[in-house]
Design a protein around this motif. Structure first.
Motif, short mmCIF file in Angstrom:
data_model
loop_
_atom_site.label_atom_id
_atom_site.label_comp_id
_atom_site.label_asym_id
_atom_site.label_seq_id
_atom_site.Cartn_x
_atom_site.Cartn_y
_atom_site.Cartn_z
N ASP A 1 44.68 21.21 -28.37
CA ASP A 1 45.22 22.51 -29.04
C ASP A 1 44.92 23.73 -28.29
OD1 ASP A 1 46.31 21.32 -31.25
OD2 ASP A 1 44.41 21.18 -32.31
N GLY A 2 43.87 23.85 -27.52
CA GLY A 2 43.35 25.03 -26.97
C GLY A 2 43.69 25.18 -25.59
N ALA A 3 44.81 24.32 -25.10
CA ALA A 3 45.28 24.42 -23.56
C ALA A 3 45.73 25.71 -23.17
CB ALA A 3 45.78 23.28 -23.28
N TRP A 4 46.67 26.11 -23.98
CA TRP A 4 47.42 27.38 -23.73
C TRP A 4 46.15 28.70 -23.62
CZ3 TRP A 4 51.31 29.32 -21.38
CH2 TRP A 4 52.64 28.52 -21.54
N ASN A 5 45.58 28.55 -24.89
CA ASN A 5 44.40 29.54 -24.58
C ASN A 5 43.62 29.67 -23.42
OD1 ASN A 5 42.80 31.81 -25.91
ND2 ASN A 5 41.18 30.28 -25.96
N ASP A 6 43.21 28.39 -22.97
CA ASP A 6 42.50 28.23 -21.46
C ASP A 6 43.32 28.73 -20.49
OD1 ASP A 6 40.32 27.35 -22.92
OD2 ASP A 6 41.00 24.96 -22.45
N LEU A 7 44.58 28.25 -20.37
CA LEU A 7 45.54 28.73 -19.25
C LEU A 7 45.43 30.11 -18.95
CD1 LEU A 7 48.85 27.13 -18.23
CD2 LEU A 7 48.59 29.39 -18.29
N ASN A 8 45.80 30.81 -20.43
CA ASN A 8 45.77 32.36 -20.32
C ASN A 8 44.62 33.00 -19.87
OD1 ASN A 8 48.64 32.31 -21.27
ND2 ASN A 8 48.13 32.20 -23.39
N ASN A 9 43.49 32.38 -20.29
CA ASN A 9 42.12 33.05 -20.00
C ASN A 9 41.90 32.75 -18.28
OD1 ASN A 9 41.24 33.90 -22.41
ND2 ASN A 9 40.34 31.92 -22.78
N MET A 10 42.38 31.74 -17.71
CA MET A 10 42.18 31.47 -16.50
C MET A 10 43.17 32.31 -15.58
SD MET A 10 41.56 27.41 -15.71
CE MET A 10 39.96 26.84 -15.74
N VAL A 11 44.46 32.84 -16.03
CA VAL A 11 45.49 33.45 -15.40
C VAL A 11 44.81 35.09 -15.53
CG1 VAL A 11 47.44 34.87 -15.71
CG2 VAL A 11 47.47 32.37 -16.03
N ASP A 12 44.01 35.34 -16.71
CA ASP A 12 43.36 36.85 -16.42
C ASP A 12 42.25 36.81 -15.42
OD1 ASP A 12 44.92 37.71 -18.65
OD2 ASP A 12 43.66 36.99 -20.27
N ARG A 13 41.44 35.77 -15.27
CA ARG A 13 40.61 35.60 -14.34
C ARG A 13 40.99 35.84 -12.84
NH1 ARG A 13 36.95 30.39 -14.64
NH2 ARG A 13 35.96 31.64 -12.98
N ILE A 14 42.27 35.35 -12.83
CA ILE A 14 42.74 35.32 -11.27
C ILE A 14 43.39 36.70 -11.24
CG2 ILE A 14 44.79 34.55 -10.11
CD1 ILE A 14 44.52 31.85 -11.24
N ASN A 15 44.02 37.20 -12.41
CA ASN A 15 44.37 38.66 -12.03
C ASN A 15 43.27 39.71 -11.73
OD1 ASN A 15 47.08 38.00 -12.41
ND2 ASN A 15 47.08 38.18 -14.67
N HIS A 16 42.20 39.33 -12.37
CA HIS A 16 40.74 40.28 -12.03
C HIS A 16 40.02 39.65 -10.71
CE1 HIS A 16 41.62 41.34 -16.27
NE2 HIS A 16 41.33 42.22 -16.02
N GLN A 17 40.57 38.62 -10.23
CA GLN A 17 40.04 38.37 -8.81
C GLN A 17 38.53 37.62 -8.92
OE1 GLN A 17 41.13 38.21 -5.21
NE2 GLN A 17 42.74 37.57 -6.81
N GLU A 18 38.33 36.91 -10.24
CA GLU A 18 37.01 36.39 -10.28
C GLU A 18 37.09 34.96 -9.64
OE1 GLU A 18 35.96 35.81 -14.46
OE2 GLU A 18 36.63 37.47 -15.02
N LEU A 19 35.85 34.64 -9.08
CA LEU A 19 35.67 33.54 -8.10
C LEU A 19 35.98 32.16 -9.01
CD1 LEU A 19 35.16 32.63 -5.11
CD2 LEU A 19 32.80 32.37 -6.00
N PHE A 20 36.77 31.40 -8.46
CA PHE A 20 36.92 30.16 -8.89
C PHE A 20 36.29 28.85 -8.11
CE2 PHE A 20 39.86 32.06 -11.66
CZ PHE A 20 40.52 31.18 -12.33
N THR A 21 35.56 28.06 -8.97
CA THR A 21 34.89 26.89 -8.16
C THR A 21 36.27 25.82 -7.90
OG1 THR A 21 34.60 25.71 -10.11
CG2 THR A 21 32.60 27.05 -9.16
N LYS A 22 35.91 25.18 -6.95
CA LYS A 22 36.99 24.00 -6.72
C LYS A 22 37.36 23.22 -8.10
CE LYS A 22 38.34 20.02 -3.45
NZ LYS A 22 37.88 19.30 -2.63
N THR A 23 36.39 22.86 -8.69
CA THR A 23 36.58 22.21 -10.13
C THR A 23 37.41 23.12 -10.98
OG1 THR A 23 34.38 21.09 -9.84
CG2 THR A 23 35.40 20.96 -12.09
N GLU A 24 37.20 24.23 -11.13
CA GLU A 24 37.84 25.16 -11.94
C GLU A 24 39.13 25.42 -11.53
OE1 GLU A 24 34.70 28.11 -13.59
OE2 GLU A 24 35.02 28.64 -11.77
N GLY A 25 39.58 25.02 -10.20
CA GLY A 25 40.90 25.47 -9.60
C GLY A 25 41.57 24.15 -9.85
#
Length: 242
Positions: A86-110
């Protein structure tokens, strides 16, 4: 079939394991387990490596068969994951926001990010679109990981894009051609520095030999150019087998 894939994984002790992933859109029954078991056997006897089988499904686990006892000593129990939640879309939007704010992603998060369309219960093609819009800007631990994510994203594009035009548009959006070139350049430099072990080079050589035979088979249905584009090698590498 583009959803199915096998990974050669180098462990900390430099041993190689194979992770075979089977993608099912129906519940896992005896028929699906038998198919996965045959793949496991083929991988094991072709490469003489330990094989871990993973099955993904869009059906709840309670409706799936978990394993089969082929004999008293041969028990097949793959890892089975029901992907949509159920929360997949919420997780996706949160990750998009993180990318827009240039937060660092680990390989696993990517990797989690680019596979989120598989976890969405609806509008998967829209999820792919949103990921493609920001993927070129993802801030990851090293540049090679970024090219790997873009390279792997083509599988999701092919799985969910509605038309051939959409496939080409989304691949251009993420800069797939450029990423393939840069990815191979990095691998070539790593090989020149001796960072790619001989065993891995042997596996790549084996892949190229298969693609070379495929390219020269008039019944394969693919040109050498199509194989090069599909598998990330150059035409010269396939034709020369190295």
């Amino acid at each position: 079939m583009r959803g199915d894939i096998a990974y050669f994984v180098m462990m900390d002790d430099a041993s190689i394991h194979i992770i075979n992933v089977e993608d099912e859109t129906s519940k896992v029954r005896k028929e699906e387990l038998d198919k996965a078991y045959k793949y496991k056997t083929l991988f094991m006897y072709n490469h003489w490596k330990p094989v871990l089988t993973v099955i993904t499904t869009t059906v709840p686990l309670d409706n799936c068969l978990k394993g089969i006892n082929y004999s008293q000593s041969d028990i097949f129990r793959p890892m089975i994951f029901s992907l949509p939640y159920d929360g997949a879309w919420n997780d996706l939007n949160n990750m998009v926001d993180r990318i827009n704010h240039q937060e660092l992603f680990t390989k696993t998060e990517g990797l989690e990010f680019i596979t989120l369309p598989r976890c969405c219960k609806n509008n998967q093609e829209l999820a792919v679109e949103k990921i493609c819009e920001v993927l070129p800007d993802i801030n990851v631990e090293n540049v090679f990981t970024k090219f790997e994510l873009i390279y792997c994203m083509q599988c999701l594009i092919h799985k969910y894009a509605k038309t051939d035009e959409d496939i080409l548009r989304l691949q251009e959006m993420i800069g797939l051609k450029e990423a393939k070139i840069e990815r191979m350049n990095i691998l070539d430099k790593a090989e020149a520095r001796g960072e790619i072990k001989g065993e891995i080079k042997g596996e790549i050589k084996g892949c190229l030999n298969i693609l070379n035979a495929w390219a020269n088979d008039p019944n394969s249905g693919y040109t050498v150019e199509e194989l090069a584009d599909k598998f990330g090698f150059t035409v010269e590498e396939i034709l020369n087998g190295k």
